[in-house]
Design a protein around this motif. Structure first.
Motif, mmCIF file in Angstrom:
data_model
loop_
_atom_site.group_PDB
_atom_site.id
_atom_site.type_symbol
_atom_site.label_atom_id
_atom_site.label_comp_id
_atom_site.label_asym_id
_atom_site.label_seq_id
_atom_site.Cartn_x
_atom_site.Cartn_y
_atom_site.Cartn_z
ATOM 1 N N GLY A 104 -3.752 3.471 3.653
ATOM 2 C CA GLY A 104 -3.433 2.856 2.365
ATOM 3 C C GLY A 104 -4.662 2.424 1.595
ATOM 4 N N GLU A 108 -5.617 3.578 -2.298
ATOM 5 C CA GLU A 108 -5.850 2.658 -3.415
ATOM 6 C C GLU A 108 -7.178 2.944 -4.111
ATOM 7 O OE1 GLU A 108 -5.082 0.059 -6.297
ATOM 8 O OE2 GLU A 108 -3.672 0.758 -4.751
ATOM 9 N N HIS A 111 -6.742 5.979 -6.171
ATOM 10 C CA HIS A 111 -6.007 5.631 -7.396
ATOM 11 C C HIS A 111 -6.937 5.013 -8.437
ATOM 12 C CE1 HIS A 111 -3.320 3.343 -10.035
ATOM 13 N NE2 HIS A 111 -3.901 2.238 -9.611
ATOM 14 N N LEU A 125 4.676 9.663 -0.247
ATOM 15 C CA LEU A 125 4.337 9.330 1.131
ATOM 16 C C LEU A 125 5.113 10.188 2.122
ATOM 17 C CD1 LEU A 125 4.143 5.412 1.044
ATOM 18 C CD2 LEU A 125 2.243 7.050 1.046
ATOM 19 N N CYS A 193 -3.140 -8.404 -5.630
ATOM 20 C CA CYS A 193 -2.352 -7.754 -4.569
ATOM 21 C C CYS A 193 -0.867 -8.112 -4.628
ATOM 22 C CB CYS A 193 -2.941 -8.080 -3.194
ATOM 23 S SG CYS A 193 -3.014 -9.816 -2.773
ATOM 24 N N ALA A 195 2.827 -7.421 -4.993
ATOM 25 C CA ALA A 195 3.640 -6.224 -4.787
ATOM 26 C C ALA A 195 5.021 -6.662 -4.309
ATOM 27 C CB ALA A 195 2.988 -5.294 -3.756
ATOM 28 N N THR A 303 4.618 -9.151 4.812
ATOM 29 C CA THR A 303 5.599 -8.278 4.173
ATOM 30 C C THR A 303 6.987 -8.539 4.751
ATOM 31 O OG1 THR A 303 5.172 -6.502 5.781
ATOM 32 C CG2 THR A 303 3.913 -6.463 3.714
ATOM 33 N N ALA A 309 5.958 3.087 5.271
ATOM 34 C CA ALA A 309 5.588 3.004 3.860
ATOM 35 C C ALA A 309 5.082 1.610 3.510
ATOM 36 C CB ALA A 309 6.778 3.373 2.981
ATOM 37 N N THR A 310 5.702 0.584 4.091
ATOM 38 C CA THR A 310 5.249 -0.790 3.854
ATOM 39 C C THR A 310 3.842 -0.990 4.382
ATOM 40 O OG1 THR A 310 7.498 -1.689 3.871
ATOM 41 C CG2 THR A 310 5.707 -3.215 4.407
ATOM 42 N N ARG A 313 1.448 0.549 1.944
ATOM 43 C CA ARG A 313 1.351 -0.289 0.740
ATOM 44 C C ARG A 313 0.581 -1.570 1.022
ATOM 45 N NH1 ARG A 313 6.713 1.790 -0.247
ATOM 46 N NH2 ARG A 313 7.651 0.014 0.852
ATOM 47 N N ARG A 316 -3.002 -0.771 0.746
ATOM 48 C CA ARG A 316 -3.409 -0.685 -0.654
ATOM 49 C C ARG A 316 -3.608 -2.090 -1.232
ATOM 50 N NH1 ARG A 316 -0.557 4.133 -4.014
ATOM 51 N NH2 ARG A 316 -2.169 3.335 -5.426
ATOM 52 N N ALA A 317 -2.704 -2.997 -0.895
ATOM 53 C CA ALA A 317 -2.816 -4.366 -1.404
ATOM 54 C C ALA A 317 -4.058 -5.060 -0.861
ATOM 55 C CB ALA A 317 -1.566 -5.165 -1.042
#
Length: 391
Positions: A104, A108, A111, A125, A193, A195, A303, A309-310, A313, A316-317
């Motif tokens: 992740g 990011e 991106h 994903l 961050c 989300a 989370t 997927a979490t 993510r 990324r955060a």
């Protein structure tokens, strides 16, 4: 992640004093290991922008600095990201949660670089199915696909200010100053961050929970050091001296004179875990505990769910949180030991989750880190773009 097993022996100073060539050597990392930290040249007209994007993405933080990113560039306008199954951490990260977070962080930074080029990175994903480290990828694939990224020109996208911090961001494992992070910095990290399904937590100076944070960090760190198989996993990716560092450009780098001399003399044994009372362990415990006691603040991300997927993510955060901290002169140092899911860490895993109001169906702590001001440190080695491109 503070896994640098410096072997200290009695009389080491006398040995070093008798070796002028080593006592006068530099502990700076070899230039070839840090070449990727030079900004890439502008994309020439008609050139492939994807390599420019990758030159930024490979600077993302990664657990144990393993850099498990493989990319397929065969489809024009797309980047397929794969997880290199030879770069997993089966002992300290048996479910590969940290590895997925590290995938992740790459996405990011990719991106952010795409925005800089007026591109929108559309991420799909697990196009070949959800990642499972226990199951080999289905043929013809030899590695697990994390994401298919389509690069779409979009005049409406705007550069993100966090992009400017990519080459300044470094994980800082040194001692931090005992002063509180400035409130605007904390607010910026939270905003960076945000989300769905993710919340951030800070233990700042004056917080009654700080002693508990410190105690859990100390205990979890020692468990990893005295558990032979987890210690050996770190020793396996330890790179001692300029030759090893330049050859691998990954893992945990040690370039100080004393361990280099001990390794050269065959006295730095990386095939056997030291005993719990060995000086190699007790000195590390003392050094780490001193840093923890001086740490002014802790940062965490929780989370609601913990699917693959979490986890991506969350990575990324975290990349955004660390870039935001960098923009305010703050350093972060992940404390993943208590979040690791092997049996010996179970009490500390439960303790940090309880402290942060997670666990038992109330969420998963994906990241826990020291936060504070510290003198700047240099970057970690990187293997370079070409090392990640699949043939």
């Amino acid at each position: 992640m503070q896994r640098r097993p410096f072997l200290r022996v009695l009389g080491g100073a006398a040995v070093l004093a008798a070796t002028p060539a080593l006592t006068g050597c530099s502990s700076a990392l070899p230039a070839e290991a840090l070449a990727a930290w030079q900004p890439p040249a502008p994309v020439p007209p008609g050139g492939d922008v994807r390599r420019w994007l990758l030159a930024h993405a490979i600077l993302a933080p990664h657990s144990h600095n393993l850099q498990s990113w493989l990319v397929d560039l065969h489809t024009p306008g797309e980047i397929w990201l794969y997880c290199d199954h030879t770069r997993l951490l089966p002992e300290t990260d048996p479910h590969s949660r940290q590895i997925l977070m590290s995938q992740g962080t790459f996405l990011e930074l990719l991106h952010l670089a795409a925005l800089q080029q007026g591109l929108r990175a559309e991420v799909e994903l697990f196009p070949h199915g959800v990642f499972d480290p226990r199951t080999p990828p289905a043929p013809p694939h030899t590695h697990h696909a994390t994401a298919r990224v389509r690069l779409v020109p979009d005049a409406s996208v705007r550069p993100d200010p966090l992009f400017a911090q990519i080459f300044r961001r470094h994980t800082n494992r040194s001692a931090y100053e005992q002063r509180a992070p400035a409130p605007p910095a904390v607010q910026t990290i939270v905003a960076a961050c945000t989300a769905p399904g993710l919340r951030v937590d800070f233990a700042l100076p004056g917080n009654a929970r700080l002693p508990e944070h410190r105690a859990i960090a100390r205990d979890a760190w020692r468990v990893e050091l005295v558990t032979p198989r987890t210690m050996l996993e770190s020793l396996k990716v330890l790179r001692v001296g300029p030759r090893e560092i330049a050859a691998h450009r990954d893992g945990l780098s040690v370039n100080e004179p004393q361990p280099r001399l001990l390794a050269a003399l065959g006295l730095f044994d990386r095939s056997r875990a030291p005993g719990p009372d060995d000086m190699a362990v007790t000195q590390q415990v003392q050094d780490f505990n001193a840093k923890i006691e001086a740490t002014p603040a802790f940062f965490a991300m929780v989370t609601e769910t913990n699917d693959r997927a979490t986890q991506v993510r969350a990575g990324r955060a975290y990349a955004r949180a660390q870039l935001a901290a960098t923009a305010h002169g703050l350093s972060m140092h992940p404390l993943q030991q208590a979040l690791q899911e092997y049996p010996e860490q179970a009490p500390h895993h439960a303790a940090i989750h309880a402290l942060l109001g997670a666990g038992g169906g109330r969420g998963t702590v994906q990241m826990w880190a020291r936060l504070g001001y510290a003198p700047p440190v240099g970057p970690a080695p990187r293997r370079g773009v070409q090392a990640h491109v699949m043939a």
